[in-house]
Design a protein around this motif. Structure first.
Motif, mmCIF file in Angstrom:
data_model
loop_
_atom_site.group_PDB
_atom_site.id
_atom_site.type_symbol
_atom_site.label_atom_id
_atom_site.label_comp_id
_atom_site.label_asym_id
_atom_site.label_seq_id
_atom_site.Cartn_x
_atom_site.Cartn_y
_atom_site.Cartn_z
ATOM 1 N N PHE A 26 0.437 -0.962 -0.543
ATOM 2 C CA PHE A 26 0.084 0.303 0.386
ATOM 3 C C PHE A 26 0.519 1.360 0.507
ATOM 4 C CE2 PHE A 26 -2.190 3.192 3.004
ATOM 5 C CZ PHE A 26 -3.659 3.288 2.165
ATOM 6 N N PHE A 100 -13.317 -5.257 1.594
ATOM 7 C CA PHE A 100 -14.218 -4.829 2.935
ATOM 8 C C PHE A 100 -14.550 -3.402 3.643
ATOM 9 C CE2 PHE A 100 -12.909 -9.082 2.851
ATOM 10 C CZ PHE A 100 -14.154 -10.226 2.711
ATOM 11 N N ARG A 101 -13.422 -2.313 2.458
ATOM 12 C CA ARG A 101 -14.256 -0.785 3.296
ATOM 13 C C ARG A 101 -15.653 -0.246 2.456
ATOM 14 N NH1 ARG A 101 -8.239 0.792 1.406
ATOM 15 N NH2 ARG A 101 -6.813 -0.904 2.585
ATOM 16 N N ASN A 136 -6.528 9.454 4.234
ATOM 17 C CA ASN A 136 -7.251 8.977 5.477
ATOM 18 C C ASN A 136 -6.808 10.158 7.054
ATOM 19 O OD1 ASN A 136 -7.690 6.674 4.645
ATOM 20 N ND2 ASN A 136 -5.152 6.014 4.496
HETATM 21 C C1 LIG Z 1 -9.077 3.924 6.800
HETATM 22 C C2 LIG Z 1 -9.337 2.313 7.232
HETATM 23 C C3 LIG Z 1 -9.612 1.959 7.975
HETATM 24 C C4 LIG Z 1 -10.681 3.351 7.068
HETATM 25 O O1 LIG Z 1 -11.834 1.021 7.223
HETATM 26 P P1 LIG Z 1 -12.732 1.496 6.484
HETATM 27 O O2 LIG Z 1 -13.531 -0.174 6.918
HETATM 28 O O3 LIG Z 1 -12.981 1.343 4.896
HETATM 29 O O4 LIG Z 1 -13.758 2.746 7.024
HETATM 30 P P2 LIG Z 1 -15.358 2.346 7.728
HETATM 31 O O5 LIG Z 1 -16.122 2.416 6.645
HETATM 32 O O6 LIG Z 1 -15.964 2.241 8.945
HETATM 33 O O7 LIG Z 1 -15.056 4.055 7.579
HETATM 34 C C5 LIG Z 1 -16.009 5.076 8.831
HETATM 35 C C6 LIG Z 1 -16.264 6.689 8.084
HETATM 36 O O8 LIG Z 1 -15.052 6.942 7.016
HETATM 37 C C7 LIG Z 1 -15.525 7.157 6.466
HETATM 38 N N1 LIG Z 1 -14.208 6.686 5.772
HETATM 39 C C8 LIG Z 1 -13.902 5.363 5.313
HETATM 40 N N2 LIG Z 1 -11.906 6.266 4.779
HETATM 41 C C9 LIG Z 1 -12.202 7.507 4.665
HETATM 42 C C10 LIG Z 1 -11.035 7.990 4.299
HETATM 43 N N3 LIG Z 1 -9.658 7.196 3.715
HETATM 44 N N4 LIG Z 1 -11.021 8.893 3.781
HETATM 45 C C11 LIG Z 1 -11.713 10.018 4.426
HETATM 46 N N5 LIG Z 1 -13.345 9.222 4.960
HETATM 47 C C12 LIG Z 1 -13.146 7.626 5.098
HETATM 48 C C13 LIG Z 1 -16.163 6.036 5.743
HETATM 49 O O9 LIG Z 1 -16.844 7.278 4.454
HETATM 50 C C14 LIG Z 1 -17.379 5.976 6.655
HETATM 51 O O10 LIG Z 1 -17.941 7.939 7.168
HETATM 52 P P3 LIG Z 1 -19.265 7.652 7.339
HETATM 53 O O11 LIG Z 1 -19.002 7.278 9.257
HETATM 54 O O12 LIG Z 1 -19.809 8.913 7.850
HETATM 55 O O13 LIG Z 1 -19.894 6.439 6.550
HETATM 56 C C15 LIG Z 1 -9.291 2.130 5.272
HETATM 57 O O14 LIG Z 1 -8.755 3.061 4.547
HETATM 58 C C16 LIG Z 1 -7.405 1.701 5.305
HETATM 59 O O15 LIG Z 1 -6.809 0.342 5.644
HETATM 60 N N6 LIG Z 1 -6.915 1.569 4.493
HETATM 61 C C17 LIG Z 1 -5.008 1.669 5.043
HETATM 62 C C18 LIG Z 1 -4.762 1.147 5.726
HETATM 63 C C19 LIG Z 1 -4.125 3.004 6.699
HETATM 64 O O16 LIG Z 1 -4.318 4.100 5.450
HETATM 65 N N7 LIG Z 1 -4.290 3.096 7.931
HETATM 66 C C20 LIG Z 1 -4.634 4.151 8.692
HETATM 67 C C21 LIG Z 1 -5.661 5.270 8.420
HETATM 68 S S1 LIG Z 1 -6.127 5.581 9.765
#
Ligand SMILES: CC(C)(COP(=O)(O)OP(=O)(O)OC[C@H]1O[C@@H](n2cnc3c(N)ncnc32)[C@H](O)[C@@H]1OP(=O)(O)O)[C@@H](O)C(=O)NCCC(=O)NCCS
Length: 173
Positions: A26, A100-101, A136
């Motif tokens: 990633f 699964f996001r 993020n």
């Molecule tokens: C960041 C991460 C963990 C989010 O996981 P996810 O399961 O897709 O997130 P969720 O479905 O729980 O999202 C919850 C909320 O955050 C928002 N959201 C999720 N990813 C987002 C992003 N990259 N940017 C902005 N908003 C985001 C969703 O739209 C959702 O909004 P809502 O509550 O209004 O519905 C995932 O994108 C990931 O693994 N990213 C790569 C690893 C990483 O960068 N991790 C560290 C960052 S914190």
């Protein structure tokens, strides 16, 4: 889509390592830069002095990933100590597999760590996010997280391996 969050067990470490390798990809880093492996994770997390805690996200077998995995996300954190604020949590990884996001799994993992911190009376949860993946940041800010680089001008510093070795060699006591 149903999922469960639970504490990580030693049997999960092969899957955690698979996800750690996904994160390396990633960030376009090379696997050669990865120092951990399943054995090391086992010693560090389940040995005499546990260095980290971890929660995993799991889906039922019927909803497994395209490659057949049911452990599809995790968050790994450790306890730190701060002279101003006492015991805190440092969140090292929060990861959900791309397919699964957007299903509230990342949010549930983060909430689980917050619950563990709050229950133990800790004052803060800290983490860092790469500017390569600045989008993020909004995931964290939306939940009340503050960007200390913007707010207090804090920099994240590190002595990488060679610098650490040099510094240690200078030690006189
Ligand atoms: C960041 C991460 C963990 C989010 O996981 P996810 O399961 O897709 O997130 P969720 O479905 O729980 O999202 C919850 C909320 O955050 C928002 N959201 C999720 N990813 C987002 C992003 N990259 N940017 C902005 N908003 C985001 C969703 O739209 C959702 O909004 P809502 O509550 O209004 O519905 C995932 O994108 C990931 O693994 N990213 C790569 C690893 C990483 O960068 N991790 C560290 C960052 S914190």
């Amino acid at each position: 889509m149903s999922f469960a969050i639970r504490p990580c067990a030693p049997k999960d470490l092969k899957d955690i390592m698979r996800l750690v390798k996904e994160i390396v990809g990633f960030y376009d880093a090379t696997l050669g830069s990865l120092r951990t492996n399943v054995e090391e994770l086992k010693k560090a997390g389940f040995g005499e002095q546990a260095r980290y805690k971890c929660f995993v996200a799991e889906v039922p077998f019927e909803e497994k990933s395209k490659e057949g995995h049911t452990l599809i996300g995790y968050t790994l954190f450790s306890y730190t100590y701060n002279t101003w604020r006492g015991k805190n949590i440092y969140l090292d990884n929060l990861y959900v597999m791309p397919e699964f996001r957007g299903r509230q799994i990342g949010k549930a993992l983060l909430e689980q760590v917050a619950e563990a911190a709050w229950r133990q009376g800790l004052s803060q949860l800290q983490m860092h996010i790469s500017s390569q993946k600045a989008d993020n940041l909004s995931f964290i800010k939306k939940r009340g997280g503050e960007n200390l680089t913007e707010k207090d001008g804090l920099h994240l510093l590190c002595f990488p391996n060679e610098a650490l070795k040099r510094l240690a060699a200078e030690s006189r006591f």
